[in-house]
Design a protein around this motif. Structure first.
Motif, PDB file in Angstrom:
ATOM      1  N   GLN A  83       0.805  -1.242   0.000  1.00  0.00           N
ATOM      2  CA  GLN A  83       0.000   0.000   0.000  1.00  0.00           C
ATOM      3  C   GLN A  83       0.833   1.285   0.000  1.00  0.00           C
ATOM      4  O   GLN A  83       0.596   2.154  -0.843  1.00  0.00           O
ATOM      5  CB  GLN A  83      -0.974   0.004   1.174  1.00  0.00           C
ATOM      6  CG  GLN A  83      -2.073  -1.037   1.069  1.00  0.00           C
ATOM      7  CD  GLN A  83      -3.109  -0.873   2.160  1.00  0.00           C
ATOM      8  OE1 GLN A  83      -3.388   0.229   2.612  1.00  0.00           O
ATOM      9  NE2 GLN A  83      -3.681  -1.976   2.599  1.00  0.00           N
ATOM     10  N   ASN A  87       0.978   3.693  -3.447  1.00  0.00           N
ATOM     11  CA  ASN A  87       0.565   5.099  -3.388  1.00  0.00           C
ATOM     12  C   ASN A  87       1.310   5.980  -4.396  1.00  0.00           C
ATOM     13  O   ASN A  87       0.823   7.023  -4.801  1.00  0.00           O
ATOM     14  CB  ASN A  87       0.837   5.575  -1.943  1.00  0.00           C
ATOM     15  CG  ASN A  87       0.423   6.998  -1.695  1.00  0.00           C
ATOM     16  OD1 ASN A  87      -0.557   7.456  -2.262  1.00  0.00           O
ATOM     17  ND2 ASN A  87       1.157   7.702  -0.845  1.00  0.00           N
ATOM     18  N   ASN A 145       2.759   1.385   9.062  1.00  0.00           N
ATOM     19  CA  ASN A 145       1.782   2.338   9.581  1.00  0.00           C
ATOM     20  C   ASN A 145       2.279   3.771   9.487  1.00  0.00           C
ATOM     21  O   ASN A 145       1.703   4.675  10.078  1.00  0.00           O
ATOM     22  CB  ASN A 145       1.440   1.975  11.033  1.00  0.00           C
ATOM     23  CG  ASN A 145       0.682   0.663  11.079  1.00  0.00           C
ATOM     24  OD1 ASN A 145      -0.297   0.499  10.359  1.00  0.00           O
ATOM     25  ND2 ASN A 145       1.148  -0.274  11.882  1.00  0.00           N
ATOM     26  N   PRO A 147       3.303   7.010   6.831  1.00  0.00           N
ATOM     27  CA  PRO A 147       2.885   7.436   5.488  1.00  0.00           C
ATOM     28  C   PRO A 147       4.053   7.677   4.522  1.00  0.00           C
ATOM     29  O   PRO A 147       5.170   7.941   4.954  1.00  0.00           O
ATOM     30  CB  PRO A 147       2.174   8.774   5.771  1.00  0.00           C
ATOM     31  CG  PRO A 147       2.834   9.296   7.010  1.00  0.00           C
ATOM     32  CD  PRO A 147       3.281   8.106   7.819  1.00  0.00           C
ATOM     33  N   CYS A 315      -1.175   5.551  10.080  1.00  0.00           N
ATOM     34  CA  CYS A 315      -1.918   4.924   8.962  1.00  0.00           C
ATOM     35  C   CYS A 315      -2.601   3.605   9.300  1.00  0.00           C
ATOM     36  O   CYS A 315      -3.115   2.946   8.390  1.00  0.00           O
ATOM     37  CB  CYS A 315      -0.965   4.694   7.789  1.00  0.00           C
ATOM     38  SG  CYS A 315      -0.228   6.206   7.154  1.00  0.00           S
ATOM     39  N   ASN A 316      -2.629   3.181  10.586  1.00  0.00           N
ATOM     40  CA  ASN A 316      -3.208   1.858  10.887  1.00  0.00           C
ATOM     41  C   ASN A 316      -4.622   1.714  10.326  1.00  0.00           C
ATOM     42  O   ASN A 316      -4.937   0.736   9.635  1.00  0.00           O
ATOM     43  CB  ASN A 316      -3.280   1.602  12.400  1.00  0.00           C
ATOM     44  CG  ASN A 316      -1.936   1.587  13.079  1.00  0.00           C
ATOM     45  OD1 ASN A 316      -1.203   2.557  13.012  1.00  0.00           O
ATOM     46  ND2 ASN A 316      -1.598   0.499  13.735  1.00  0.00           N
ATOM     47  N   ALA A 317      -5.475   2.704  10.617  1.00  0.00           N
ATOM     48  CA  ALA A 317      -6.889   2.582  10.242  1.00  0.00           C
ATOM     49  C   ALA A 317      -7.023   2.554   8.713  1.00  0.00           C
ATOM     50  O   ALA A 317      -7.739   1.716   8.150  1.00  0.00           O
ATOM     51  CB  ALA A 317      -7.681   3.744  10.831  1.00  0.00           C
ATOM     52  N   GLN A 318      -6.265   3.442   8.069  1.00  0.00           N
ATOM     53  CA  GLN A 318      -6.308   3.524   6.604  1.00  0.00           C
ATOM     54  C   GLN A 318      -5.850   2.212   5.950  1.00  0.00           C
ATOM     55  O   GLN A 318      -6.476   1.732   4.997  1.00  0.00           O
ATOM     56  CB  GLN A 318      -5.370   4.662   6.199  1.00  0.00           C
ATOM     57  CG  GLN A 318      -5.272   4.960   4.745  1.00  0.00           C
ATOM     58  CD  GLN A 318      -4.128   5.968   4.490  1.00  0.00           C
ATOM     59  OE1 GLN A 318      -3.781   6.778   5.355  1.00  0.00           O
ATOM     60  NE2 GLN A 318      -3.549   5.910   3.319  1.00  0.00           N
ATOM     61  N   ARG A 319      -4.767   1.614   6.470  1.00  0.00           N
ATOM     62  CA  ARG A 319      -4.258   0.366   5.881  1.00  0.00           C
ATOM     63  C   ARG A 319      -5.291  -0.753   5.997  1.00  0.00           C
ATOM     64  O   ARG A 319      -5.511  -1.507   5.061  1.00  0.00           O
ATOM     65  CB  ARG A 319      -2.967  -0.084   6.582  1.00  0.00           C
ATOM     66  CG  ARG A 319      -1.822   0.910   6.517  1.00  0.00           C
ATOM     67  CD  ARG A 319      -1.148   0.934   5.156  1.00  0.00           C
ATOM     68  NE  ARG A 319       0.001   1.805   5.203  1.00  0.00           N
ATOM     69  CZ  ARG A 319       0.105   2.966   4.532  1.00  0.00           C
ATOM     70  NH1 ARG A 319      -0.864   3.375   3.739  1.00  0.00           N
ATOM     71  NH2 ARG A 319       1.182   3.707   4.644  1.00  0.00           N
ATOM     72  N   GLU A 321      -8.561  -0.490   6.506  1.00  0.00           N
ATOM     73  CA  GLU A 321      -9.783  -0.195   5.756  1.00  0.00           C
ATOM     74  C   GLU A 321      -9.583  -0.578   4.288  1.00  0.00           C
ATOM     75  O   GLU A 321     -10.415  -1.250   3.675  1.00  0.00           O
ATOM     76  CB  GLU A 321     -10.085   1.306   5.907  1.00  0.00           C
ATOM     77  CG  GLU A 321     -11.521   1.704   5.614  1.00  0.00           C
ATOM     78  CD  GLU A 321     -11.774   1.931   4.125  1.00  0.00           C
ATOM     79  OE1 GLU A 321     -12.857   1.540   3.643  1.00  0.00           O
ATOM     80  OE2 GLU A 321     -10.889   2.475   3.438  1.00  0.00           O
ATOM     81  N   ARG A 322      -8.427  -0.203   3.758  1.00  0.00           N
ATOM     82  CA  ARG A 322      -8.105  -0.493   2.355  1.00  0.00           C
ATOM     83  C   ARG A 322      -8.016  -1.997   2.115  1.00  0.00           C
ATOM     84  O   ARG A 322      -8.494  -2.520   1.109  1.00  0.00           O
ATOM     85  CB  ARG A 322      -6.775   0.190   2.040  1.00  0.00           C
ATOM     86  CG  ARG A 322      -6.246   0.018   0.668  1.00  0.00           C
ATOM     87  CD  ARG A 322      -6.814   1.079  -0.259  1.00  0.00           C
ATOM     88  NE  ARG A 322      -6.402   0.861  -1.631  1.00  0.00           N
ATOM     89  CZ  ARG A 322      -5.287   1.333  -2.168  1.00  0.00           C
ATOM     90  NH1 ARG A 322      -4.484   2.079  -1.437  1.00  0.00           N
ATOM     91  NH2 ARG A 322      -4.982   1.084  -3.418  1.00  0.00           N
ATOM     92  N   THR A 325     -11.569  -3.617   2.355  1.00  0.00           N
ATOM     93  CA  THR A 325     -12.370  -3.236   1.181  1.00  0.00           C
ATOM     94  C   THR A 325     -11.891  -3.994  -0.059  1.00  0.00           C
ATOM     95  O   THR A 325     -12.698  -4.543  -0.811  1.00  0.00           O
ATOM     96  CB  THR A 325     -12.250  -1.707   0.918  1.00  0.00           C
ATOM     97  OG1 THR A 325     -12.612  -1.041   2.113  1.00  0.00           O
ATOM     98  CG2 THR A 325     -13.144  -1.245  -0.211  1.00  0.00           C
TER      99      THR A 325
END
Ligand code: BYC
Length: 358
Positions: A83, A87, A145, A147, A315-319, A321-322, A325
């Protein structure tokens, strides 16, 4: 990009660029299976003789669980690690850089596949492993985690994060569990290319404009300490973490070195490279210790490390979630592959029935 292109091109005294260049991977790949000759079948005897445990062998349940935990965490790190670099795929500064980055990110997916396959030989399904990642029961490396804010972060990840990963993974080529050890051999070869491309990206930036040099330095300022923390908590002397796994994993031949030893080797190998690049490592306590024959370095912010592990990194939540999904969006691909496999099996069975009826 292969070979010692950065190791010695105008400095014959320079050491290898990464731990995979030291001949240790080849030595591990040449491992000879002497179990039959030594008449070994008992777990403790196989470990004592430094031979490999294979999936068919009896093994203590704790050994199996330790391997599932470590290999799964490693596999999850590879696919989550796609991830931060993914980016930058659409914003790579040239076609050449884009092609290199695509190849690297694809390699990480491949490493994940080797590792999930190795974990499956321990009697756990890939679905269960992914469920455990998605519901937070299993972790991935702390490093992912953080960015990737600028293009220079891609260079920093390759040089430092892959460099640290190789230092950790070369000894795993000699892990006592056969499928994990074998998966690591190819992985380390590919990681070596990854580190070289990171070094080269930074090399170019450091020979560019002042703004490019500043961007490279800023990336190193942000990635240095998280890369050192990647090796895991302190596990030697008075700093050994209570409840850590190192002693048992070393007794079983899973880990070959402590986290602290590998971290020190990484620092020793990386400092001269930073000097070559013209980058300053952000540690005022970093200095050569003649007596020890190693670089001394400052203390890592362990509070930050544990905070990140508990979910409180940038970035824990973003990683997650991605990841979740993408997994849901990919359900139709898995369903189609399963339907195709069932159909092929059905066809094969029908053909062999016809054959036996004839
Ligand atoms: N992050 O007793 P310890 C890559 C946990 S991917 C998170 O030393 P152990 C790449 C540890 O799990 C690189 N957690 O444990 C991919 C344990 O907690 P639990 C990934 C960490 O297992 C894409 C606790 O701290 N590499 O290279 O003996 C792009 C106590 O630690 C971390 C691997 O996974 C961490 N950094 O040793 C670019 C290598 N460190 O489980 C690059 C394989 C420690 O008891 N793994 N913890 O709750 C290993 O070698 C070992 O598992 C470790 C930790 C050295 C990481």
């Amino acid at each position: 990009m292969y070979g010692n292109d950065f190791g010695d091109f105008d400095d014959p005294g320079a050491g290898p660029l990464n731990a995979a260049d030291t001949g240790e991977v080849e030595a591990a790949a040449a491992h000879a299976d002497r179990r039959a000759e030594l008449d070994l079948s008992d777990f403790d005897a196989i470990i004592a003789a430094d031979q490999r445990i294979e999936p068919r062998d009896a093994m203590p349940e704790e050994y199996r669980q330790t391997l599932i935990r470590q290999i799964a965490q490693h596999a999850h790190s590879e696919i989550i690690g796609m991830q931060p670099e993914g980016n930058w795929l659409t914003r790579a500064p040239s076609l050449r850089r884009k092609a290199i980055l695509i190849a690297k990110v694809q390699d990480e997916a491949g490493h994940g596949l080797y590792l999930y396959s190795a974990a499956e030989t321990l009697g756990i399904t890939r679905e269960e492993l992914l469920d455990r990642l998605h519901n937070g029961k299993q972790k991935y490396s702390s490093i992912f985690n953080y960015p990737t804010l600028t293009w220079a972060d891609i260079g920093a990840i390759g040089w430092l994060v892959d460099g640290a990963a190789i230092m950790n993974q070369v000894p795993l080529c000699r892990c006592s569990y056969g499928p994990y050890a074998r998966a690591m051999i190819r992985t380390c070869k590919e990681e070596s290319f990854h580190q070289r491309q990171g070094f080269e990206a930074l090399w170019d930036l450091m020979r560019g404009t002042e703004a490019q040099q500043a961007m490279a330095q800023d990336a190193i300022n942000r990635w240095w300490w998280p890369a050192l923390a990647m090796f895991g908590p302190r596990d030697t002397g008075e700093h050994a973490v209570k409840g850590g796994h190192t002693a048992q994993s070393m007794a079983w031949g899973i880990k070959r070195f402590s986290n602290d030893e590998l971290r020190q080797r990484f620092v020793d190998m990386t400092v001269p490279q930073a000097e070559r690049l013209g980058l300053k490592l952000p540690d005022p306590e970093l200095k050569w210790n003649e007596e020890r024959g190693h670089y001394d370095f400052g203390e890592i912010d362990w509070d930050e490390f544990w905070r990140v592990l508990k979910g409180d990194g940038a970035c824990n939540a973003q990683r997650m979630e991605r990841r979740v999904t993408s997994h849901k969006q990919g359900a139709w691909v898995r369903d189609a592959a399963a339907a195709y496999a069932a159909k092929s099996e059905g066809r094969k069975a029908a053909a062999s029935n016809e054959g036996s009826a004839a």
